[in-house]
Design a protein around this motif. Structure first.
Motif, PDB file in Angstrom:
ATOM      1  N   GLY A   1       0.697  -1.404   0.126  1.00 55.65           N
ATOM      2  CA  GLY A   1       0.048  -0.104  -0.052  1.00 55.65           C
ATOM      3  C   GLY A   1       0.722   1.309  -0.059  1.00 55.65           C
ATOM      4  O   GLY A   1       0.434   2.101  -0.846  1.00 55.65           O
ATOM      5  N   VAL A   2       1.920   1.418   0.807  1.00 58.66           N
ATOM      6  CA  VAL A   2       2.718   2.450   0.953  1.00 58.66           C
ATOM      7  C   VAL A   2       3.431   2.551  -0.476  1.00 58.66           C
ATOM      8  O   VAL A   2       3.655   3.832  -0.996  1.00 58.66           O
ATOM      9  N   GLU A   3       4.058   1.279  -1.105  1.00 57.90           N
ATOM     10  CA  GLU A   3       4.523   1.556  -2.164  1.00 57.90           C
ATOM     11  C   GLU A   3       3.804   2.003  -3.510  1.00 57.90           C
ATOM     12  O   GLU A   3       4.238   3.068  -4.031  1.00 57.90           O
ATOM     13  N   ILE A   4       2.682   1.770  -3.410  1.00 60.81           N
ATOM     14  CA  ILE A   4       1.850   2.190  -4.404  1.00 60.81           C
ATOM     15  C   ILE A   4       1.466   3.727  -4.300  1.00 60.81           C
ATOM     16  O   ILE A   4       1.492   4.491  -5.123  1.00 60.81           O
ATOM     17  N   ALA A   5       1.325   4.035  -2.934  1.00 59.50           N
ATOM     18  CA  ALA A   5       1.168   5.350  -2.588  1.00 59.50           C
ATOM     19  C   ALA A   5       2.304   6.343  -3.088  1.00 59.50           C
ATOM     20  O   ALA A   5       2.175   7.384  -3.448  1.00 59.50           O
ATOM     21  N   MET A   6       3.344   5.892  -2.809  1.00 57.78           N
ATOM     22  CA  MET A   6       4.855   6.390  -2.972  1.00 57.78           C
ATOM     23  C   MET A   6       5.071   6.719  -4.558  1.00 57.78           C
ATOM     24  O   MET A   6       5.546   7.737  -5.083  1.00 57.78           O
ATOM     25  N   ILE A   7       5.166   5.468  -5.132  1.00 53.72           N
ATOM     26  CA  ILE A   7       5.316   5.390  -6.444  1.00 53.72           C
ATOM     27  C   ILE A   7       4.715   4.890  -7.745  1.00 53.72           C
ATOM     28  O   ILE A   7       5.111   5.089  -8.661  1.00 53.72           O
ATOM     29  N   GLY A   8       3.262   4.775  -7.144  1.00 59.24           N
ATOM     30  CA  GLY A   8       2.293   4.487  -8.196  1.00 59.24           C
ATOM     31  C   GLY A   8       2.072   2.837  -8.264  1.00 59.24           C
ATOM     32  O   GLY A   8       3.018   2.132  -7.977  1.00 59.24           O
ATOM     33  N   TYR A   9       1.232   2.441  -8.977  1.00 56.98           N
ATOM     34  CA  TYR A   9       0.932   0.991  -9.263  1.00 56.98           C
ATOM     35  C   TYR A   9       1.663   0.799 -10.762  1.00 56.98           C
ATOM     36  O   TYR A   9       1.534   1.656 -11.718  1.00 56.98           O
ATOM     37  N   HIS A  10       2.531  -0.237 -10.801  1.00 61.69           N
ATOM     38  CA  HIS A  10       3.176  -0.653 -12.016  1.00 61.69           C
ATOM     39  C   HIS A  10       2.478  -2.214 -12.057  1.00 61.69           C
ATOM     40  O   HIS A  10       2.854  -3.008 -11.473  1.00 61.69           O
TER      41      HIS A  10
END
Length: 141
Positions: free
Chosen positions: A101-110
């Motif tokens: 969740g934090v990863e997606i919030a910080m760098i977006g969904y890939h």
């Protein structure tokens, strides 16, 4: 008190997913610590734009310890049927869901490759498995 049987499908899946997460965390985190530029993992530094990190060193350390070493410790606890192990598995699932969740919030969904989706699903499946009564009531056999 119910205890998971060694041949229980839920127990086997829990063990397999915890093992998978631990090995993945050790590998990915270790690679990011050894090469904080992300070159080894083919992750450009510009993915970190908008995040508080300039390199992958800190995320790599967190990944290595929290989602690598900790799941391996939990795996051994599950294998030994230690009472704390199901809580450890619960913490692994929550940590993984928060990480994604934090990863997606910080760098977006890939979506290519779909690693965020895969690990998010692993976290959710682990969370569901840890709520099964047979897993929650682990005790030494």
């Amino acid at each position: 008190m119910n205890t998971p049987k060694r041949n229980s499908a839920a127990y086997f899946i829990l063990l397999a997913l915890i093992f998978f997460q631990g090995i993945s965390g050790l590998y990915g985190g270790g690679a990011l610590v050894l090469d904080p530029t992300g070159g080894t993992m083919k992750m450009p530094l510009n993915l970190l734009d908008g995040s508080p990190f300039n390199t992958y060193l800190i995320p790599g350390l967190i990944l290595f310890v929290v989602l690598g070493m900790f799941p391996i410790i939990v795996l051994f606890g599950l294998l030994r049927r230690n009472v704390w192990a199901w809580r450890g598995a619960l913490l692994v699932s929550v940590a993984l869901i928060i990480w994604i969740g934090v990863e997606i919030a910080m760098i977006g969904y890939h979506a290519d490759p779909p690693l965020q989706l895969i690990y998010g699903l692993v976290g959710v499946v682990l969370l569901v498995l840890t709520q099964l009564p047979s897993i929650r009531k682990l005790k030494p056999s």
